[in-house]
Design a protein around this motif. Sequence first.
Motif, PDB file in Angstrom:
ATOM      1  N   THR A   1       3.190   6.312  -9.621  1.00 56.58           N
ATOM      2  CA  THR A   1       1.875   6.452  -9.006  1.00 56.58           C
ATOM      3  C   THR A   1       0.891   5.559  -9.744  1.00 56.58           C
ATOM      4  OG1 THR A   1       2.381   8.771  -8.519  1.00 56.58           O
ATOM      5  CG2 THR A   1       0.079   8.105  -8.357  1.00 56.58           C
TER       6      THR A   1
ATOM      7  N   LEU B   1      -4.916   5.020  -4.149  1.00 52.44           N
ATOM      8  CA  LEU B   1      -3.668   5.614  -4.648  1.00 52.44           C
ATOM      9  C   LEU B   1      -2.466   4.910  -4.029  1.00 52.44           C
ATOM     10  CD1 LEU B   1      -2.565   8.121  -6.309  1.00 52.44           C
ATOM     11  CD2 LEU B   1      -2.328   9.233  -4.099  1.00 52.44           C
TER      12      LEU B   1
ATOM     13  N   VAL C   1       1.789   5.141  -4.182  1.00 57.99           N
ATOM     14  CA  VAL C   1       2.942   5.905  -4.666  1.00 57.99           C
ATOM     15  C   VAL C   1       4.213   5.212  -4.200  1.00 57.99           C
ATOM     16  CG1 VAL C   1       4.164   8.117  -4.563  1.00 57.99           C
ATOM     17  CG2 VAL C   1       1.661   8.087  -4.613  1.00 57.99           C
TER      18      VAL C   1
END
Length: 202
Positions: free
Chosen positions: A6, A82, A84
């Motif tokens: 992440t 973000l 991931v």
Amino acid sequence: MLVKWTRCTVVDRRGFERGQRKWAGLLGEPGFRGQGGGWSRARPGVVAHVFSFWESRAFYDSFMARSHDRLAATQSGSYKDLQVKLFDHRFDVKTGFEPRFTDADVARVAHCRVHEDRVEHFALMQEKVWNPAMAGSPGMLRGVFGEAPGNEFVVLSMWRSAAEHGKYRVERVERLGLRAQTDADVAALSGDVVQLESTWTV
């Protein structure tokens, strides 16, 4: 083993770090193996990286369906952008990889997108050229090589100190890259050196 990476841009450092400690709630989750992370050495306090490890995709999916949102809520609003990525463990760098962070000062993450017709060559060079070189470098503790669909790979290595990692880079990387024909294999390469934060380790 499943490797989760992440990366995000932090907009509220104190809130983010406070929330990061709440991930201690992962302990006791079925299939959870360990988690750690820290700040990008290039952009400290701005870009954060977190690495977590699960026995299998099934255990991870079960956690995501049940407990993830409750834990993640504590960091809501403290970050943006973000990203991931999930990788299946393909082999260890050095031997006997364990997702432990307590003895490491920095982690190096390299993310490679490889030309489709060069995937097997790339993996072979990782095993025969890069791995032995890293394993034999002073201060290199352990690492993992993972693969994701779409010819994507991650190499995560843990180092006892930033100085020892820096020495390896200066002395070895260019020569090894030529030997492994990395330029011919890799379509895109990005990476970072992460200053590990002990309070983020689960």
